[in-house]
Design a protein around this motif. Structure first.
Motif, PDB file in Angstrom:
ATOM      1  N   LEU A 121       3.985   2.793   8.827  1.00 10.68           N
ATOM      2  CA  LEU A 121       4.006   2.986   8.219  1.00 10.68           C
ATOM      3  C   LEU A 121       2.915   2.019   7.581  1.00 10.68           C
ATOM      4  O   LEU A 121       2.114   2.102   6.344  1.00 10.68           O
ATOM      5  CB  LEU A 121       5.573   2.937   7.452  1.00 10.68           C
ATOM      6  CG  LEU A 121       6.194   3.569   8.023  1.00 10.68           C
ATOM      7  CD1 LEU A 121       7.914   3.786   7.566  1.00 10.68           C
ATOM      8  CD2 LEU A 121       6.069   5.664   7.542  1.00 10.68           C
ATOM      9  N   THR A 122       3.168   0.767   7.576  1.00 16.16           N
ATOM     10  CA  THR A 122       2.422  -0.268   6.547  1.00 16.16           C
ATOM     11  C   THR A 122       0.660   0.159   7.190  1.00 16.16           C
ATOM     12  O   THR A 122       0.157   0.278   5.728  1.00 16.16           O
ATOM     13  CB  THR A 122       2.525  -1.759   7.068  1.00 16.16           C
ATOM     14  OG1 THR A 122       3.975  -1.998   7.255  1.00 16.16           O
ATOM     15  CG2 THR A 122       1.821  -2.628   6.341  1.00 16.16           C
ATOM     16  N   SER A 169       7.547   2.283  -0.063  1.00 17.12           N
ATOM     17  CA  SER A 169       6.519   3.490  -1.259  1.00 17.12           C
ATOM     18  C   SER A 169       7.438   4.425  -1.716  1.00 17.12           C
ATOM     19  O   SER A 169       8.274   4.781  -2.074  1.00 17.12           O
ATOM     20  CB  SER A 169       5.518   4.274  -0.789  1.00 17.12           C
ATOM     21  OG  SER A 169       5.238   5.547   0.433  1.00 17.12           O
ATOM     22  N   GLU A 170       6.305   4.761  -2.764  1.00 16.54           N
ATOM     23  CA  GLU A 170       6.634   6.302  -3.305  1.00 16.54           C
ATOM     24  C   GLU A 170       7.417   6.763  -2.780  1.00 16.54           C
ATOM     25  O   GLU A 170       8.259   7.869  -2.811  1.00 16.54           O
ATOM     26  CB  GLU A 170       5.858   6.833  -4.245  1.00 16.54           C
ATOM     27  CG  GLU A 170       5.173   6.011  -5.720  1.00 16.54           C
ATOM     28  CD  GLU A 170       4.219   4.574  -5.554  1.00 16.54           C
ATOM     29  OE1 GLU A 170       4.262   5.258  -4.129  1.00 16.54           O
ATOM     30  OE2 GLU A 170       4.072   4.141  -7.011  1.00 16.54           O
ATOM     31  N   ASP A 171       6.676   7.297  -1.411  1.00 15.06           N
ATOM     32  CA  ASP A 171       7.254   8.559  -0.459  1.00 15.06           C
ATOM     33  C   ASP A 171       8.146   8.495   0.223  1.00 15.06           C
ATOM     34  O   ASP A 171       9.142   9.253   1.430  1.00 15.06           O
ATOM     35  CB  ASP A 171       5.533   8.731   0.405  1.00 15.06           C
ATOM     36  CG  ASP A 171       4.704   8.935  -0.695  1.00 15.06           C
ATOM     37  OD1 ASP A 171       4.437   9.293  -2.261  1.00 15.06           O
ATOM     38  OD2 ASP A 171       3.629   8.282  -0.298  1.00 15.06           O
ATOM     39  N   GLU A 207       7.436  -2.663  -9.014  1.00 11.28           N
ATOM     40  CA  GLU A 207       8.092  -2.120  -9.244  1.00 11.28           C
ATOM     41  C   GLU A 207       8.551  -1.853  -7.336  1.00 11.28           C
ATOM     42  O   GLU A 207       9.145  -1.875  -7.161  1.00 11.28           O
ATOM     43  CB  GLU A 207       7.772  -0.106  -9.409  1.00 11.28           C
ATOM     44  CG  GLU A 207       7.103  -0.221 -10.864  1.00 11.28           C
ATOM     45  CD  GLU A 207       6.552  -0.944 -11.450  1.00 11.28           C
ATOM     46  OE1 GLU A 207       4.955  -1.279 -11.634  1.00 11.28           O
ATOM     47  OE2 GLU A 207       6.811  -0.990 -12.868  1.00 11.28           O
ATOM     48  N   MET A 208       7.369  -1.485  -6.383  1.00  7.07           N
ATOM     49  CA  MET A 208       7.144  -1.925  -4.784  1.00  7.07           C
ATOM     50  C   MET A 208       7.522  -3.144  -4.304  1.00  7.07           C
ATOM     51  O   MET A 208       9.005  -2.391  -3.519  1.00  7.07           O
ATOM     52  CB  MET A 208       5.776  -1.084  -4.614  1.00  7.07           C
ATOM     53  CG  MET A 208       5.769   0.516  -4.733  1.00  7.07           C
ATOM     54  SD  MET A 208       6.277   1.891  -4.230  1.00  7.07           S
ATOM     55  CE  MET A 208       7.523   2.098  -5.570  1.00  7.07           C
ATOM     56  N   MET A 209       7.590  -3.925  -5.537  1.00  9.22           N
ATOM     57  CA  MET A 209       8.191  -5.119  -4.780  1.00  9.22           C
ATOM     58  C   MET A 209       9.759  -5.267  -4.686  1.00  9.22           C
ATOM     59  O   MET A 209      10.081  -5.941  -3.901  1.00  9.22           O
ATOM     60  CB  MET A 209       7.292  -6.402  -5.160  1.00  9.22           C
ATOM     61  CG  MET A 209       5.913  -6.121  -4.365  1.00  9.22           C
ATOM     62  SD  MET A 209       4.513  -7.383  -6.465  1.00  9.22           S
ATOM     63  CE  MET A 209       4.898  -9.424  -5.470  1.00  9.22           C
ATOM     64  N   ALA A 210      10.142  -5.133  -6.269  1.00  9.49           N
ATOM     65  CA  ALA A 210      11.459  -4.913  -6.332  1.00  9.49           C
ATOM     66  C   ALA A 210      11.844  -4.137  -4.795  1.00  9.49           C
ATOM     67  O   ALA A 210      13.160  -4.945  -4.875  1.00  9.49           O
ATOM     68  CB  ALA A 210      11.374  -4.343  -7.887  1.00  9.49           C
TER      69      ALA A 210
END
Lengths: 571, 571
Positions: free
Chosen positions: A524-525, A491-493, A471-474
């Protein structure tokens, strides 16, 4: 315009007061004078030819040529010989010509090398191929002063017809050929040199440099952001351990190894790559200082960034002599090289405080030709509960990788990443209209969640992505697609990105803005758990197939030792 | 003749293998090559341009130009710019032309400077006067490449008409003017420089060099037998103590004084004077090594003895480039500079073992036009038992003297020397036909008996003699007369001498024989009690009136502070 100044004459390697006249951008008078009183000299400080970076890929600075010029003149750089290898992989001749076009909009001397190795390998999809006829088209241009670094040394040594044809064209048009031959020696090096390849910027030890120098190459000391070889090149003790047959190293051996006299060994100082944050700090001015601290005479160090490159690439600059273009800088001291002002073609372009020219935008079309992705595009399927997979093991900022394996759980037929083992998912998304994706696994990033993606992925610059889940990759890849190229962290955030709309490689913003945004993305990373100092650069190298041992292209996982594809799933 | 070699290219300051072709003594091809194997290079060792000593008085080596060439090529010297100032004081234009004539007999590049200050002062009898019309006659010659060192700086500053005329002639014929201005600074230096005087070899501190450099002079680092300024020129701490106003010293101040970067300060390395025993040991090859040890980059040091002088004096040598005369040497290492072979005009003149040319005699007429002396010629008369006298107080090898006085006994109306006080007799015997003698006293030689005499006595080269008593002085002088010039040491026990029949300054013997004889004479002088290391050189300076404080000429005892004669006997 006439004035008096103390000049550093790089021809005679001496400093003296002179009367200087500049007409139509050219030095028309450089006359040594005796001054009746020191206070009479017009220019406060020392007048030195502007610095020339004779090997740089501007794309690595993530800014347009015009923006590059704007920051470079602050550090005393007035010319570069740049190899637009990255944009050529994306846009071919059109990309090279667009670089030239943008470069012409600002008062700065951009010289170009024709990229010799596009694409790097047939094992990936690139945006363009530059064959020998394209090289011939490019090398005829006045703006092109050299054939760019010949990275395909196996092709040279084995006599690949198309490679030899490119080299022949460069010789035919009288343009020097840059080399790139890390570790090449003995008969292989001889074959490489027999083609007229004249420079090398890949030496990492003094012994390697000495062999190449003694065989006639000009040695570029590299002081860049990704590769910093400088200390290694001055490490005599390390160098000495490697030597089997000192006599074979010719007449410089004794001077270098017994007397630690380095200056005859080196010809140029280059940066190769300069990242935005480093470029803010300095350019060749800092490298000159570093070279002097390591044992190079300051006059020789200045030569390496002025007259030596000018002479090699036949540039009408790099010296304060009559007939040359009036490119010069005023510095406080030849060692400190604090730039008080920069002049190009006789015009002040930096007055010690402000850059005095405007920077036009690089007119870039969207080069990201890829459909939006969904999570399932990044799934790796397996029929079972657990499977063993091949894993790319990377380390911070290193082009080399190691082969690893891991046992991973399978959920609903999809192989899962594992943050305990630090095995994440990696994918390369083809961006040139083919819409293929290849998936694999990677170890070393330590992301606990989210994903990072980038359209800077050497050398073909497809979209590369590393993430915790599909999901995150997409989401990360789609952000890059929305931005027409760039770097994203999701990210989700949160979702954040640095758009690089020029070929997916460069921004039209200035270097300060780009560096700031890049710094935010790094933070962020890190917040996502990543422990690498340079996660984007490290990720960008994961698609660079020519450097072993295990990489990934849009066509699949790649064994860099055997030079063939390999399976992701072992059983 | 064609061959391959690793060359040091002093234009680009790099070393690379090249194909060299020499035709009719000229480099007609210098092509960088890539070698297929290191063993293929024809020349073992490094090919470097032959060294150029840009300021030397060959007379100080006490051998003819041809003999000088024979020893110099062993050390890699292939050219000199020599100022035949000494022989000009003896023989005028005829002497200069005889030097040129002898120089032409050997394969070596002798360039000449026209001696600018003959005679040095009107307070002495010299063999010749070179006025401005003589300078014009000389400076037109192809062999004359400069106006020799302008020692008469008071004359320049005060606008002496004849001095200014000589300078004007040099400018008119486009020949550079060498300077000689120890300690000159501020407005006086400005006036001196305004005449176009372009070099200085008299700097003894870094501060002095920096002021001169910043005012446009080219600085010669002197590493000779009499004056060895090299260490002083690199003594930052000493230099710094002298500085009152650092800002006035221009843009090099910070580099030199804060970073100890010396290389921008200096332009040439010269010897000025090279005594026979030193010349056997080495020449510029040793000086280059010394300069590197003191902090000059080796490439820059080599430039100082090759391309820099060639460029300044417009000599067609000093670089391995097409069109230049094929003067080069093969060395084992650029630092050690051990000379394996020397080539001039493409011909091997030294093969590492033997010098491959013959040395013809300098055809010299007898220039000692003086009648034989008797003891009474050296008596100083006084009517009384004791008298007070002015005494020259000298120290070893020093051009400067101090004024001293002594009370001496009188015997039979003749003032006696006193070995307890170490007050000996000194005399200058006019040698140009006038037959005058002036007598005085000197302290510092510590001769207990005997006498030493010499026809080398700067600048007029009358016969100078120091001795215990009049008998010995007469005998020493007569030996010099019998030898047609030279150096003699006599006592009741022995008489020995080094004949210098060429103008009373030079020998036709080779340097090894001259050095050996000179060494024997030194030993004999020591056996007479003399404690000076360089008694003959020290004695030769006692007639050099331009250096204070007390000297002696054939016309009398001289006060160098007041620039007037003084009495020997005080009361």
């Amino acid at each position: 315009m006439s004035f008096t100044a103390f000049i550093f004459d790089v021809v005679s390697d001496t400093i003296y007061p002179a009367r200087i006249t500049v007409e139509n951008g050219i030095f028309t008078e450089v006359t040594p004078i005796s001054v009746n009183s020191l206070t009479d000299v017009d220019v406060k400080g020392l007048m030195v030819p502007g610095f020339i970076d004779s090997h740089i890929h501007i794309e690595s600075s993530m800014i347009s040529p015009a923006q590059f010029a704007k920051i470079a003149v602050r550090h005393g750089t007035t010319a570069v010989v740049c190899d637009p290898h990255e944009i050529a992989n994306v846009l071919g001749i059109e990309g090279v010509e667009a670089m030239i076009e943008n470069a012409k909009q600002v008062p700065f001397n951009f010289y170009f090398a024709a990229p010799s190795c596009v694409p790097a390998t047939p094992f990936e999809t690139s945006g363009a191929v530059l064959d020998s006829s394209d090289i011939e088209y490019l090398i005829k241009k006045d703006e092109i002063v050299a054939l760019g670094e010949m990275m395909n040394f196996p092709g040279v040594i084995n006599g690949d017809e198309e490679v030899l044809r490119k080299l022949e064209i460069a010789r035919q048009y009288g343009k020097p050929i840059d080399g790139h031959a890390p570790g090449l020696s003995n008969q292989d090096l001889d074959k490489y040199l027999a083609q007229g390849i004249s420079t090398d910027h890949e030496c990492s030890t003094v012994t390697e440099a000495l062999e190449k120098k003694m065989k006639g190459m000009k040695i570029m000391v590299r002081d860049g952001s990704s590769a910093m070889d400088m200390e290694g090149l001055f490490d005599i003790d390390e160098g000495q351990r490697e030597i089997e047959n000192p006599e074979s190293l010719g007449p410089l051996y004794k001077d270098i190894f017994e007397r630690r006299i380095y200056s005859p060994l080196f010809d140029f100082i280059v940066s190769d790559d300069k990242h935005p944050s480093d470029l803010i700090e300095g350019h060749l001015n800092l490298s000159v200082r570093k070279a002097v601290d390591l044992g190079i005479d300051v006059l020789k160090a200045i030569n390496m960034v002025t007259i030596n490159p000018a002479y090699h690439y036949c540039l009408n600059c790099g010296a304060i002599v009559e007939g040359a273009q009036a490119d010069y800088i005023i510095v406080d001291s030849i060692y400190d090289c604090n730039v008080l002002a920069t002049y190009i073609g006789g015009e002040c372009v930096y007055d010690g405080e402000n850059v005095l020219f405007d920077v036009p935008d690089f007119n870039a079309k969207n080069t990201i030709n890829a459909s939006k992705k969904t999570a399932s595009d990044f799934d790796i399927h397996y029929d079972g509960e657990e499977c063993e997979v091949n894993v790319i093991e990377c380390s911070d900022g290193d082009l080399l990788t190691k082969k690893a394996t891991a046992k991973l759980k399978v959920k609903n037929g999809v192989v899962q990443s594992d943050i305990v083992q630090d095995v994440l998912k990696i994918a390369v998304v083809e961006r040139y209209g083919g819409n293929t994706i290849s998936n694999g696994f990677i170890k070393g990033f330590c992301l606990r969640k989210g994903a990072i993606a980038s359209s800077v992925a050497h050398d073909s610059h497809n979209i590369i992505v590393v993430g915790y889940n599909s999901e995150m990759m997409a989401q990360a890849v789609n952000q890059v697609i929305d931005d027409h190229g760039g770097i994203s962290v999701v990210s989700e955030d949160f979702t954040d990105s640095l758009p690089l709309p020029i070929a997916g490689l460069m921004s039209n913003e200035d270097v300060y803005d780009v560096a700031e945004k890049l710094s935010e993305l790094h933070d962020l990373t890190a917040a996502l758990g990543c422990t690498l100092k340079s996660p984007f650069m490290t990720m960008a190298f994961m698609a660079l197939l020519v450097i072993p041992s295990i990489k990934i292209s849009d066509k699949g996982l790649f064994d860099g030792d055997e030079f063939e594809f390999m399976d992701v799933i072992i059983n």
